[in-house]
Write an enzyme that holds these catalytic residues in place. Structure first.
Site, PDB file in Angstrom:
ATOM      1  CD  GLU A 187     -66.104  15.987   2.000  1.00  0.00           C
ATOM      2  OE1 GLU A 187     -64.797  15.638   1.534  1.00  0.00           O
ATOM      3  OE2 GLU A 187     -66.745  15.405   1.677  1.00  0.00           O
ATOM      4  CE  LYS A 212     -54.037  20.043   8.870  1.00  0.00           C
ATOM      5  NZ  LYS A 212     -54.023  18.819   7.856  1.00  0.00           N
ATOM      6  CE1 TYR A 218     -45.326  29.850  16.267  1.00  0.00           C
ATOM      7  CE2 TYR A 218     -46.527  29.386  14.252  1.00  0.00           C
ATOM      8  CZ  TYR A 218     -46.484  29.882  15.721  1.00  0.00           C
ATOM      9  OH  TYR A 218     -47.764  29.916  16.264  1.00  0.00           O
ATOM     10  N   GLY A 278     -58.210  16.203   4.009  1.00  0.00           N
ATOM     11  CA  GLY A 278     -57.184  15.196   3.764  1.00  0.00           C
ATOM     12  C   GLY A 278     -57.596  13.980   4.332  1.00  0.00           C
ATOM     13  N   GLY A 279     -58.434  14.026   5.737  1.00  0.00           N
ATOM     14  CA  GLY A 279     -58.738  12.815   6.161  1.00  0.00           C
ATOM     15  C   GLY A 279     -58.075  12.496   7.353  1.00  0.00           C
ATOM     16  N   GLY A 280     -56.855  13.055   7.772  1.00  0.00           N
ATOM     17  CA  GLY A 280     -55.947  12.688   8.850  1.00  0.00           C
ATOM     18  C   GLY A 280     -56.655  12.867  10.306  1.00  0.00           C
ATOM     19  CG  ASN A 322     -54.335  25.705  10.544  1.00  0.00           C
ATOM     20  OD1 ASN A 322     -53.998  26.833  10.670  1.00  0.00           O
ATOM     21  ND2 ASN A 322     -55.775  25.649  10.385  1.00  0.00           N
ATOM     22  CD  GLN A 325     -50.019  29.159  11.460  1.00  0.00           C
ATOM     23  OE1 GLN A 325     -49.926  29.531  12.661  1.00  0.00           O
ATOM     24  NE2 GLN A 325     -51.071  29.440  10.750  1.00  0.00           N
ATOM     25  CB  SER A 342     -60.428  21.294  13.193  1.00  0.00           C
ATOM     26  OG  SER A 342     -60.989  22.183  12.149  1.00  0.00           O
TER      27      SER A 342
END
Lengths: 319, 319
Positions: free
Chosen positions: B200, B51, B113, B176-178, B78, B81, B300
């Site tokens: 999925e 991400k 962070y 979400g598919g990004g 994620n 962050q 991921s």
């Protein structure tokens, strides 16, 4: 004595490029901002440890007719897998001598790479390996006592100097001393202001005692075998000891509990599965045993038995 | 609808270079030799997940005076962050809305962070984020529904195409598919013969049903929240769905047990700590749900609660 040079290491880097992973430096977000820490994750190499660098360089340097006769090695684990893997890459036979108390995961992995594993009594592996060389005509690839192996391990230092030229502290495990000899040589040549530290378990601190004494001091196999860091039970050879005297700014020790805590920190905070031997550099950082500064800790390997990994994690998440 | 282009992804790669790790491809020695497998370990990114690529690209593209007002994001983990990390890199404030049931490890990391975390009821996070934008004047950085975020995630695909141009199959998680939109766009542009598969959990397979139906089909939050893959509980937006229709060759599902087994395989055989959401691509490979061929599985993320990690490992070592 002829020491390995930065040119030897540069040549090794060209040879190992097809098989070794160019491991990235990973900044540890959990580190003290006053002492930024980068991890060199050699557990991500194909055989799960840095040893592929030295083993492949040694095989690559052999003349083809010599190499074709096959190779022999003795190792408590990661060097075994490295030689097996490199031999398979060249399509040549490999005989690997391993002590009977070697973790099962390492024996199985070595066999999986197509090598013939010869188990032997603890402490007898060098003798058995010599017999195999006699019998098979193969070339012995020692785990650390050879310039080509040291030069191969040094390629990790070449990468560190390229990726983080401003590094101030480089820290790595010391066992037979091949890794520290190679990386230390590269760092001293390319980052002359950086300081280089070795780390041993308190229970196998023969190299620390040797450096303090100015000559090699031997610890018994029984003593060295007390540590859970099964990859750190060897002792430097004349060749690696000469390198260590030349390149190390210090050698520190860590306790068994500190090693276990470092394994937990690397799992839970850096997403890496690391064997105890591979975690000692981070253990030394965590306990503050090395000076402050921009630090690279070499995490040398990840071949831990699943049972031991679970047992270490069961102590709970690190603070 | 305007889709993200390979030029957008190339520009993103230049922007994110200072903060994102150039993750290597790791060949899995345990894979079926007929179906060689390479892992793209995005769990090694600074925040433990891919991400950071999209979030940093989105922030980098803002005009400086706009960016200075700060950013707002909503995320189950994620992305939170990632935005917090990117905001800190720019020295700007970040408000992050997280549902109350977010794993503690992700909430703590986001706070570490320097971001202000605003907890909210499950399902209300978008509303609460809109209120924060109103109140703070900050810019909303959506987790996937934005071309700059998609282009940022696509940089992982650019790296795959560079490191393994002969790749035949690329497989990655879909939520979400990004990520799939970005990587798919890069792969289709640069490796036109490669096929791209999304994965999925069976328990959150809204995107698979949507692709089969040819339009977006919504699953209830309660249904999607059943999977342990807490990062895969979102649904594609209009924008990402259009990309998925364009770039995916298929979308397969995996069971909860298959996800757990993949977490174990990645820990014990590839030395990586991976969260359930990050392991679904390897789960799909292991179950043979994707065609044979030289495969890259995008792993991921690695932000798993220590308790869950131990619980999954306690089932014993994989075969």
């Amino acid at each position: 004595m002829q020491l390995v040079t930065i040119d030897d290491i540069r040549a090794a880097a060209d040879r190992i490029r097809p098989v070794a992973v160019r491991t990235p430096l990973l900044q540890a977000p959990w580190a003290d901002p006053e002492r930024p820490l980068w991890i060199k994750p050699e557990n991500l190499q194909p055989i799960g440890a840095f040893k592929i660098r030295g083993a492949f360089n040694a095989l690559a340097k052999l003349d083809e007719p010599v190499r074709a006769r096959g190779v022999v090695a003795y190792s408590s684990g990661n060097h075994a897998q490295a030689v097996a893997y490199a031999a398979r890459a060249y399509g040549i036979p490999a005989h690997i001598v391993m002590p009977e108390d070697t973790p099962a995961v390492k024996i199985e992995a070595t066999r999986a790479y197509g090598a013939e594993v010869v188990l032997c009594e603890v402490g007898k592996r060098e003798v058995v390996a010599d017999e195999l060389v006699e019998k098979t005509g193969g070339v012995l690839v020692p785990p650390f006592d050879h310039p080509d192996v040291i030069a191969g391990q040094g390629t990790a230092g070449l990468e560190i100097s390229h990726d983080l030229p401003e590094v101030e502290i480089v820290v790595m495990p010391v066992s037979g001393g091949g890794l520290a000899s190679g990386i230390g040589t590269a760092i001293k040549a390319l980052c002359p202001n950086a300081r280089v530290y070795g780390v041993e378990p308190e229970l196998a601190a023969d190299a620390q005692e040797s450096l303090q004494a100015g000559h090699r001091v031997s610890w018994s196999v029984e003593d060295r075998n007390r540590t859970i860091a099964d990859g750190l039970r060897s002792q430097p050879s004349e060749l690696t000891f000469a390198h260590l005297q030349h390149v190390l700014d210090g050698l520190v020790t860590v306790t068994e509990d500190e090693i276990r805590e470092a394994v937990r920190v690397l799992a839970h905070k850096s997403h890496l599965v690391v064997e105890p031997s591979g975690a000692v550099s981070v253990a030394a950082y965590l306990k503050g045993a090395i000076p402050a500064g921009t630090t690279v800790a070499v995490v040398s390997g990840g071949n831990i038995n699943p049972e031991m990994f679970q047992e270490i994690l069961s102590a709970g998440a690190p603070a």
